[in-house]
Design a protein around this motif. Structure first.
Motif, mmCIF file in Angstrom:
data_model
loop_
_atom_site.group_PDB
_atom_site.id
_atom_site.type_symbol
_atom_site.label_atom_id
_atom_site.label_comp_id
_atom_site.label_asym_id
_atom_site.label_seq_id
_atom_site.Cartn_x
_atom_site.Cartn_y
_atom_site.Cartn_z
ATOM 1 N N VAL A 522 0.857 -1.139 -0.007
ATOM 2 C CA VAL A 522 -0.185 0.080 -0.068
ATOM 3 C C VAL A 522 0.670 1.296 -0.282
ATOM 4 O O VAL A 522 0.549 2.307 -0.519
ATOM 5 N N TYR A 523 2.079 1.306 0.842
ATOM 6 C CA TYR A 523 2.608 2.473 1.019
ATOM 7 C C TYR A 523 3.874 2.570 0.082
ATOM 8 O O TYR A 523 4.649 3.536 -0.053
ATOM 9 N N GLY A 524 4.211 1.444 -0.638
ATOM 10 C CA GLY A 524 5.281 1.448 -1.345
ATOM 11 C C GLY A 524 6.777 1.193 -0.744
ATOM 12 O O GLY A 524 7.701 1.477 -1.262
ATOM 13 N N ARG A 525 6.489 1.066 0.548
ATOM 14 C CA ARG A 525 7.760 0.593 1.614
ATOM 15 C C ARG A 525 7.509 0.194 2.857
ATOM 16 O O ARG A 525 6.270 0.105 3.062
ATOM 17 N N ARG A 526 8.400 -0.576 3.361
ATOM 18 C CA ARG A 526 8.175 -0.823 4.590
ATOM 19 C C ARG A 526 8.078 0.049 5.640
ATOM 20 O O ARG A 526 8.954 1.206 5.925
ATOM 21 N N ILE A 527 7.018 0.367 6.298
ATOM 22 C CA ILE A 527 6.729 1.173 7.251
ATOM 23 C C ILE A 527 7.049 0.947 8.762
ATOM 24 O O ILE A 527 7.284 1.757 9.439
ATOM 25 N N VAL A 528 7.472 -0.346 9.076
ATOM 26 C CA VAL A 528 8.131 -0.689 10.294
ATOM 27 C C VAL A 528 9.179 -1.594 9.977
ATOM 28 O O VAL A 528 9.036 -2.536 9.405
ATOM 29 N N ASN A 529 10.239 -1.069 10.412
ATOM 30 C CA ASN A 529 11.513 -1.990 9.954
ATOM 31 C C ASN A 529 12.300 -2.309 11.142
ATOM 32 O O ASN A 529 13.411 -2.994 11.026
ATOM 33 N N ASN A 530 11.668 -2.296 12.310
ATOM 34 C CA ASN A 530 12.491 -2.956 13.794
ATOM 35 C C ASN A 530 13.648 -2.522 13.635
ATOM 36 O O ASN A 530 14.702 -2.953 14.047
ATOM 37 N N THR A 531 13.758 -1.076 13.517
ATOM 38 C CA THR A 531 15.145 -0.137 13.414
ATOM 39 C C THR A 531 15.014 0.720 14.574
ATOM 40 O O THR A 531 14.067 1.278 14.636
ATOM 41 N N PHE A 532 16.076 0.849 15.148
ATOM 42 C CA PHE A 532 16.321 1.690 16.314
ATOM 43 C C PHE A 532 15.979 3.150 15.935
ATOM 44 O O PHE A 532 16.507 3.493 14.753
ATOM 45 N N GLY A 533 15.291 3.790 16.749
ATOM 46 C CA GLY A 533 15.144 5.372 16.193
ATOM 47 C C GLY A 533 13.648 5.641 15.747
ATOM 48 O O GLY A 533 13.195 6.646 15.641
ATOM 49 N N GLU A 534 12.906 4.672 15.079
ATOM 50 C CA GLU A 534 11.803 4.889 14.612
ATOM 51 C C GLU A 534 10.552 4.755 15.409
ATOM 52 O O GLU A 534 9.563 4.852 14.980
ATOM 53 N N GLY A 535 10.771 4.280 16.574
ATOM 54 C CA GLY A 535 9.707 4.004 17.566
ATOM 55 C C GLY A 535 9.762 2.796 18.289
ATOM 56 O O GLY A 535 10.655 1.997 18.076
ATOM 57 N N THR A 536 8.808 2.658 19.382
ATOM 58 C CA THR A 536 8.725 1.567 20.305
ATOM 59 C C THR A 536 7.887 0.461 19.704
ATOM 60 O O THR A 536 6.850 0.872 19.033
ATOM 61 N N SER A 537 7.838 -0.758 20.287
ATOM 62 C CA SER A 537 6.864 -1.813 20.110
ATOM 63 C C SER A 537 6.483 -2.173 18.470
ATOM 64 O O SER A 537 5.582 -1.817 18.098
ATOM 65 N N PRO A 538 7.576 -2.265 17.808
ATOM 66 C CA PRO A 538 7.377 -2.575 16.298
ATOM 67 C C PRO A 538 6.231 -3.555 15.981
ATOM 68 O O PRO A 538 5.522 -3.319 15.119
ATOM 69 N N ARG A 539 5.936 -4.596 16.631
ATOM 70 C CA ARG A 539 5.183 -5.436 16.431
ATOM 71 C C ARG A 539 3.605 -4.759 16.648
ATOM 72 O O ARG A 539 2.792 -5.101 15.764
ATOM 73 N N MET A 540 3.514 -4.027 17.718
ATOM 74 C CA MET A 540 2.308 -3.303 17.854
ATOM 75 C C MET A 540 1.867 -2.600 16.773
ATOM 76 O O MET A 540 0.791 -2.374 16.314
ATOM 77 N N ARG A 541 3.179 -1.588 16.421
ATOM 78 C CA ARG A 541 2.908 -0.742 15.478
ATOM 79 C C ARG A 541 2.584 -1.303 14.131
ATOM 80 O O ARG A 541 1.895 -0.552 13.355
#
Length: 642
Positions: A522-541
């Protein structure tokens, strides 16, 4: 008079309006209408499973339809209820049948996902490898050797009484560490026993420590219990209130403060803002040195920069804590972190303006005044969160795994494992492991390697069930029992409140993977990358993003309604003051100079307080005698599942 149908609610529950083409919406409705008439939830889930199409990452409607069916299957397996009214679908939270306890119902729901994990080919290979007998140092060994033989344990109890068990801590330092008795990797031993538990195992990002509790009294040093520490969950309201990281928590403290305490609080809030600003590279954004007494012009410059940078930020650069020192400046100047730095600085400068105008001659009145207005509370929140970000990743951890391995569970080995989490041996091992580790986010914000102090002063955890945990409830060590001469009377687990009932454990990995593929499409890219800095709780997000893309009420579906009790352990008498930045040095309850000796004292306390009484109970002895290692082994369970 015509009755108007509220398409957003059905019987007070959010309605489901999936974002599908009419063709696939009709297909979904047909499947769900049949499912509604299937009375048994597991059979309902099987019907859904039989209608899930094969993956197709080319057709967006197929991806949406497949993701929806996977989600409905997961929900039905957990006992969620389906209602269709006037062609509109709603999903209700599980309702515990009257003849089943909530704990039993929730355990059954968790067990299903855990059993799904055991069906995977990779786990079956792992289990087979661990249970297969092989030669090591001239002896035939397997994972069975480090499960206590019943007859040997009972014989030692009869011969030695409470001294039959001689526990010690084994902290796994590296994934390469091996057991001296069997040659198995220690981390594999830990993982095997973790897989025997009800709760499915999900790896957690960030800092972690894996721990075994072993029994020196037997030849192969069988495992008494396992534990793990992981990076603390960032947002737990009742815990943050207790520590004093929220405006609500501060308001409660202000009611009992004197002028000196208020002055200390204001100083720590002000210093937190100053320290946070100093830890952010700003020269590429402001092109001059910062004067903290005149920051309004910097706010205008940052406002202008953010106005020009309205487009969505790209994903953060992938970088690890062991990156070369020269890399951090490039990471800092990347578009993602440049925008993140500007947003953070703008918020900090706004708070600095308020603190510059405070009347510090009357600190208590100044604090009370700030708390009376929304803008004042916002400023306080900024300062508190700045301090929290500095401390939560380094000075506190969560107990994410803690419990006994049979047959020691009958002897309250879970309480022993819990008590040992307070040992200075754990604190020293944690500090040794992380005292040189570079903080990814802090380094990316500053443009150079940043190492935070790793003084562990607080441990948090939650019960598995809303009724609490017999393993944690009222579990304390009187400090005097350990021979410590301190003004503090006890150290242990304190109940801090309950969670809000949000979580993702009941959503399967297969569904999460489908959500990841769908959102990427949908977004043309991975919106959650499990990368430090993009936010907490990647699975939840990621799950929330997938639900939003499907047009589903994410708050409703992520609230599973199973609340848990939140526990905390203050390892230092001034733990909260240290975490709030009001004091610089922890005052630990227990002596830190001889960690091994303190571990032995904790084990002695456990033997005298619990084990000595436990082994006098004939029913407990009989439970141990009935324990069957062969039935406990995962290979037998995997075979039964298949």
């Amino acid at each position: 008079m015509k009755t108007r149908v509220n398409r957003n609610m059905i019987d007070g529950k959010p309605a489901v309006h999936p974002l599908l083409s009419q063709e696939y919406l009709n297909r979904l409705n047909n499947v769900l209408e049949i499912a509604q008439n299937i009375p048994v939830s597991r059979e309902r889930a099987t019907w859904i499973s039989n209608n899930i199409p094969v993956p197709n990452n080319e057709e967006i409607d197929v991806m949406r339809y497949r993701s929806l069916l996977l989600l409905f299957r997961d929900l039905f397996l957990q006992g969620w209820e389906l209602t269709i009214n006037n062609g509109v679908t709603s999903i209700q939270h599980p309702v515990t049948p009257e003849n089943i306890e909530t704990k039993q119902w929730y355990r059954r729901a968790l067990l299903h996902e855990r059993n799904k994990q055991l069906e995977s080919e990779s786990l079956n290979k792992f289990i087979t490898k661990m249970e297969k007998e092989r030669k090591y140092k001239g002896k035939t060994v397997s994972i069975k050797n480090i499960i206590s033989p019943v007859e040997e344990l009972l014989g030692l109890i009869q011969e030695r009484g409470a001294n039959a068990v001689q526990p010690y801590l084994q902290i796994i330092q590296s994934s390469l560490d091996r057991d001296e008795k069997t040659g198995l990797r220690l981390l594999d031993i830990w993982r095997y026993f973790r897989l025997t538990w009800t709760l499915p195992h999900k790896p957690t990002p960030g800092r972690n420590m894996f721990i075994l509790v072993r029994d020196l009294a037997q030849e192969h040093h069988p495992v008494i219990g396992i534990a793990a520490l992981g990076s603390s969950i960032v947002q737990i309201t009742c815990r943050d209130n207790e520590i004093g990281w929220t405006t609500e928590g501060l308001r409660e403290r202000v009611d009992t403060m004197n002028e000196n305490e208020a002055r200390i609080t204001i100083n720590s809030l002000t210093q937190s803002i100053i320290d946070s600003i100093s830890e952010i590279e700003y020269r590429d954004l402001l092109h001059e040195n910062i004067d903290l007494l005149n920051v309004k012009k910097y706010m205008q410059l940052l406002d202008g920069f953010l106005e020009r940078e309205k487009s969505p930020s790209p994903s953060p650069p992938r970088v690890t804590s062991n990156a070369d020192a020269t890399i951090w400046r490039d990471v800092c100047f990347s578009p993602f972190y440049r925008k993140k730095r500007a947003k953070t600085l703008l918020k900090l400068f706004k708070a600095q303006v308020f603190f510059n105008n405070l009347n510090i001659d009357e600190p208590l009145a100044a604090l009370q005044q700030l708390l009376m207005t929304s803008s004042g509370r916002s400023v306080i929140s900024t300062a508190l969160q700045s301090n929290k970000r500095e401390k939560i990743g380094a000075n506190m951890m969560d107990i994410i795994v803690c419990g006994a391995v049979p047959p020691y569970n009958f002897l309250l080995g879970g309480k022993l494992t819990s008590l040992l989490m307070m040992s200075p041996q754990i604190l020293r091992a944690y500090e040794e492991k992380y005292k040189r580790q570079v903080s990814v986010i802090a380094s990316a914000m500053k443009g150079e390697p940043v190492v935070k102090q790793s003084h562990l002063v607080f441990l948090g955890t939650t019960s598995l069930y809303e009724t609490g945990s017999s393993q944690y409830n009222r579990l304390h060590i009187p400090v005097s029992a350990l021979g410590e001469n301190t003004p503090f009377c006890k150290i242990g687990f304190e109940s801090l409140g309950v969670t809000k009932g949000f979580g993702t454990v009941y959503i399967s990995d297969e569904t999460v993977n489908a959500f990841s593929e769908l959102t990427t499409k949908v977004y043309g890219r991975r919106i959650v990358n499990n990368t430090f800095g993009e936010g907490t709780s990647p699975r939840m997000r990621l799950i929330r993003a997938g639900l939003d893309v499907l047009g589903l009420p994410s708050d409703h579906l992520l609230n599973h309604n199973f609340k848990r009790i939140v526990y905390g352990i203050k390892l230092a008498g001034n733990a909260y003051e240290y975490l709030r930045g009001e004091e610089d040095t922890p005052s630990y309850y227990l002596n830190q100079t001889d960690p091994l000796h303190m571990t032995e004292k904790i084990c002695t306390f456990w033997r005298e307080r619990w084990l000595s009484m436990r082994i006098q109970n004939p029913n407990i002895i009989e439970q141990i005698r009935e324990f069957d290692i062969e039935k406990f082994l995962l290979g037998r369970e995997s075979a039964r599942e298949q």
